[in-house]
Design an enzyme around this catalytic site. Structure first.
Site, PDB file in Angstrom:
ATOM      1  N   GLU A  42       0.873  -1.171   0.000  1.00  0.00           N
ATOM      2  CA  GLU A  42       0.000   0.000   0.000  1.00  0.00           C
ATOM      3  C   GLU A  42       0.915   1.227   0.000  1.00  0.00           C
ATOM      4  O   GLU A  42       1.806   1.329   0.835  1.00  0.00           O
ATOM      5  CB  GLU A  42      -0.889   0.004   1.242  1.00  0.00           C
ATOM      6  N   ARG A 267       5.178 -12.605   9.883  1.00  0.00           N
ATOM      7  CA  ARG A 267       5.903 -11.392   9.504  1.00  0.00           C
ATOM      8  C   ARG A 267       7.228 -11.311  10.242  1.00  0.00           C
ATOM      9  O   ARG A 267       7.445 -11.969  11.260  1.00  0.00           O
ATOM     10  CB  ARG A 267       5.062 -10.155   9.748  1.00  0.00           C
ATOM     11  N   LYS A 277       4.303   0.943   9.776  1.00  0.00           N
ATOM     12  CA  LYS A 277       4.480   2.193   9.035  1.00  0.00           C
ATOM     13  C   LYS A 277       3.968   3.386   9.845  1.00  0.00           C
ATOM     14  O   LYS A 277       4.512   4.479   9.749  1.00  0.00           O
ATOM     15  CB  LYS A 277       3.741   2.098   7.694  1.00  0.00           C
TER      16      LYS A 277
HETATM   17  P1  ATP Z   1       2.354  -1.972   8.216  1.00  0.00           P
HETATM   18  O1  ATP Z   1       1.751  -2.942   9.201  1.00  0.00           O
HETATM   19  O2  ATP Z   1       3.729  -1.536   8.548  1.00  0.00           O
HETATM   20  O3  ATP Z   1       1.439  -0.842   7.839  1.00  0.00           O
HETATM   21  P2  ATP Z   1       1.441  -3.381   5.954  1.00  0.00           P
HETATM   22  O4  ATP Z   1       1.396  -4.836   6.062  1.00  0.00           O
HETATM   23  O5  ATP Z   1       0.132  -2.689   6.093  1.00  0.00           O
HETATM   24  O6  ATP Z   1       2.555  -2.845   6.908  1.00  0.00           O
HETATM   25  P3  ATP Z   1       1.675  -3.250   3.133  1.00  0.00           P
HETATM   26  O7  ATP Z   1       2.127  -2.143   2.278  1.00  0.00           O
HETATM   27  O8  ATP Z   1       0.251  -3.654   3.069  1.00  0.00           O
HETATM   28  O9  ATP Z   1       2.076  -2.886   4.619  1.00  0.00           O
HETATM   29  O10 ATP Z   1       2.616  -4.502   2.929  1.00  0.00           O
HETATM   30  C1  ATP Z   1       2.889  -5.050   1.677  1.00  0.00           C
HETATM   31  C2  ATP Z   1       3.234  -6.496   1.860  1.00  0.00           C
HETATM   32  O11 ATP Z   1       4.345  -6.628   2.738  1.00  0.00           O
HETATM   33  C3  ATP Z   1       2.085  -7.258   2.468  1.00  0.00           C
HETATM   34  O12 ATP Z   1       1.929  -8.457   1.743  1.00  0.00           O
HETATM   35  C4  ATP Z   1       2.528  -7.510   3.874  1.00  0.00           C
HETATM   36  O13 ATP Z   1       1.992  -8.695   4.361  1.00  0.00           O
HETATM   37  C5  ATP Z   1       4.044  -7.550   3.756  1.00  0.00           C
HETATM   38  N1  ATP Z   1       4.664  -7.153   5.008  1.00  0.00           N
HETATM   39  C6  ATP Z   1       4.486  -6.013   5.691  1.00  0.00           C
HETATM   40  N2  ATP Z   1       5.190  -6.006   6.829  1.00  0.00           N
HETATM   41  C7  ATP Z   1       5.865  -7.187   6.875  1.00  0.00           C
HETATM   42  C8  ATP Z   1       6.763  -7.797   7.805  1.00  0.00           C
HETATM   43  N3  ATP Z   1       7.121  -7.186   8.938  1.00  0.00           N
HETATM   44  N4  ATP Z   1       7.255  -9.018   7.505  1.00  0.00           N
HETATM   45  C9  ATP Z   1       6.900  -9.629   6.369  1.00  0.00           C
HETATM   46  N5  ATP Z   1       6.061  -9.123   5.466  1.00  0.00           N
HETATM   47  C10 ATP Z   1       5.533  -7.911   5.704  1.00  0.00           C
HETATM   48 MG    MG Z   2      -1.360  -3.918   4.549  1.00  0.00          MG
END
Ligand code: ATP
Ligand code: MG
Length: 569
Positions: A42, A267, A277
């Site tokens: 995102e 994760r 984020k």
């Molecule tokens: P945040 O929780 O920091 O906002 P998010 O998961 O909402 O992160 P996205 O931009 O949706 O952020 O993430 C893109 C991809 O990266 C998703 O498939 C998510 O599952 C993966 N991802 C995000 N954080 C991690 C992590 N700490 N370890 C592994 N994969 C991750």
């Molecule tokens: Mg997400």
């Protein structure tokens, strides 16, 4: 099909449960032998090391199985998203070394198709427009132990729903006044299945679609459709979506469209690090760090500016592997993977961070000789360079002690040491200022010891680094520690947040450092080893002859130590 070694890294790719599933699918021909993954960020922040795990998993699998991986922006929430993030994410995935060829996609390009599918569900009696507020929706949902209640709007006719949904789309209603919900089961044991919201009204300008839409799809509704449209075979996501999988499947089944398989993994969490984020944004907004690319940030830009190589990060992702259980990885393991790479690839140079002047009393005034230095003992193809040597030098203040304790073998009054690539020198006299501070050492050098060996075979215990005062360049050096004082930054007293654990000493700036003249041509992001001091990286603040270096990591590998201890216990 067996996975092959991607990227020529030194770590072999291990078989994990996801690769196992995919290998089996390939064998059975489940997807006609196809493997198609995606990385779906995102664009509401910069990528961090956790994202790297997901990127390496998705792109890595595609590469190993001869498949494809899309880069797809999940841009369904215009209030938090921005083109700035889109551009940065594209750059960062590329920097990590992955290629999506012509498959760069945006969820926003599918908005019309998603809308049409929503209309289809309404027509099937599987979705309805609901006038409950967000708060009322929460109350109606029930809890883990209590079933929810049906919304009073649940039994609207198909005609009324179609009319209201179209008017939602046309902007007739204010934000938050209505939603489109899936009609599933308000007493379902899985709360995600209790008539989840599919669309909400949001009059916001989208960074790509502008003001065309004022209803936006929710993640659970949108994500499976995006995967379906792109023909994804394995939709890999993090563990918190496990409970959402029944909904992912439900939407695709109701529509009867192409149906990828969702697989969840744990994760990445790292000690001394926050990864959400939202929290990283706070660190930037509240000036705890200097920006998204601050070398203390776990963002890919921060790591890059700190001196991390893409290879080191990719290797780290291989070493940690993937599994189904949440855990926290020791930061020292990341640094171990970094050192392994930098050791092989970083040119060695000499730099003195805390200079002490040394005058060689018996060295001819005005003479300069060039000494040959090895650029990288781990990679002899990197060749050698000439380092100027002259009468006045700087050495590290720590390499001299006036009253050395027993195990200190470096320079001391009357003691002889070896200068790296140079001569043996002996300390004859210590010069102090009126306050008693040591300001200079007078030493003699032995002209017969060029190259560092004494013809009479006498031994010296220590070799120290140095720079020639007349030739050295001034530099600023930034030293970093963990951004948080606690392994778990979230471990805070009642009523406080992670910012109380911020390390006030995470950045130390040294000025007046002296580096060898070969660094005159260094460029931002060059990775180097300062001999005996650690790995460093030229900072982008370097300009107009003002040199700035970041310490990437020290030479001492605490992870190896932990491992060795573990082995002998
Ligand atoms: P945040 O929780 O920091 O906002 P998010 O998961 O909402 O992160 P996205 O931009 O949706 O952020 O993430 C893109 C991809 O990266 C998703 O498939 C998510 O599952 C993966 N991802 C995000 N954080 C991690 C992590 N700490 N370890 C592994 N994969 C991750
Ligand atoms: Mg997400």
């Amino acid at each position: 099909m067996s996975p092959i070694e991607p990227n020529n890294n030194n770590q072999p790719q291990r078989m994990d449960f996801i690769r196992q599933i995919i290998a089996e699918d390939c064998e059975k021909g489940t997807w006609g032998g196809r493997v198609h993954t995606r990385f779906p960020p995102e664009p509401n922040g910069y990528l961090h090391i956790g994202h790297a795990k997901s990127i390496c998993l998705n792109f890595g699998i595609a590469q190993e199985f001869g498949g494809k991986c899309n880069l797809r922006f999940d841009d369904t929430n215009p209030s938090k998203e921005d083109q700035e993030y889109v551009d940065a994410i594209i750059e960062d995935v590329r920097w990590l070394g992955w290629d999506w060829e012509d498959r760069l996609y945006f969820a926003s390009d599918y908005f019309q198709q998603m809308y049409d599918w929503a209309v289809e569900l309404i027509k099937k009696g599987k979705a309805y427009v609901c006038d409950l507020s967000a708060e009322e929706t929460r109350q109606y949902r029930g809890t883990l132990t209590e079933p929810g209640k049906n919304s009073p709007y649940r039994d609207r006719s198909v005609e009324e729903n179609l009319d209201l949904f179209e008017r939602m789309k046309n902007g007739e209603f204010p934000d938050g006044s209505r939603t489109l919900k899936a009609k599933i089961d308000m007493s379902h044991p899985n709360l995600n299945m209790r008539d989840p919201v599919m669309y909400r009204i949001l009059h916001a300008t989208h960074h790509r679609t502008g003001d065309k839409w004022c209803i936006y799809p929710m993640y659970d509704w949108a994500h499976g459709l995006e995967d379906s449209i792109e023909g994804i075979t394995h939709s890999i996501c993090t563990l918190e979506f496990e409970n959402h999988r029944p909904l992912y499947d439900w939407f695709l089944d109701q529509l009867g469209i192409y149906h990828p398989r969702q697989i969840e993994f744990a994760r990445l969490n790292l000690t001394y690090t926050v990864m959400s984020k939202r929290k990283l944004l706070r660190l930037v907004k509240e000036n705890f760090v200097r920006g998204w690319d601050d070398p203390r940030m776990p963002t890919l830009r921060g790591l890059r500016r700190r001196g991390y190589s893409p290879e080191a990060i990719r290797n780290f992702c291989k070493v940690i592997g993937v599994n189904k259980f949440n855990s926290t990885v020791d930061y020292a393991l990341l640094e171990h993977c970094l050192r392994e790479d930098l050791n092989k690839t970083s040119p060695r140079v000499m730099a003195v961070l805390n200079p002490l002047k040394v005058v060689l009393t018996n060295y001819p005034d005005g003479q300069t000789e060039l000494l040959e230095a090895i650029n990288n003992p781990e990679d002899l193809s990197a060749g050698t360079r000439q380092v100027p040597f002259s009468k006045v030098l700087y050495i590290e203040r720590d390499d001299f002690m006036e009253n050395p304790p027993k195990k200190f073998y470096r320079l001391a009054p009357g003691r002889e040491v070896r200068l790296r690539y140079g001569y043996l020198i002996k300390c004859q006299e210590v010069i102090k200022d009126s306050a008693g501070n040591i300001v200079e050492l007078r030493c003699t050098y032995d002209p017969a010891t060029r190259g560092g060996e004494a013809p009479d075979g006498r031994k010296v215990k220590a070799t120290i680094h140095w720079v020639s005062a007349a030739h050295a360049l001034d530099a600023e050096v930034r030293l970093y520690e963990h951004l948080f004082t606690k392994e778990d930054p979230e471990d805070v007293p009642e009523g406080q947040d992670f910012t109380v654990n911020i390390n006030p000493d995470s950045l130390k700036i040294l000025t007046g450092c002296k580096v060898e003249p070969s660094l005159k041509t260094t460029k931002p992001f060059d990775r180097l080893q300062f001999e005996r001091l650690g790995y460093f990286c030229t900072d982008p603040d370097t300009r107009d002859g003002h040199l700035v270096f970041n310490r990437t990591v020290t030479l001492k590998d605490t992870w190896s130590k932990i491992q060795q201890k573990g082995d002998t216990e």
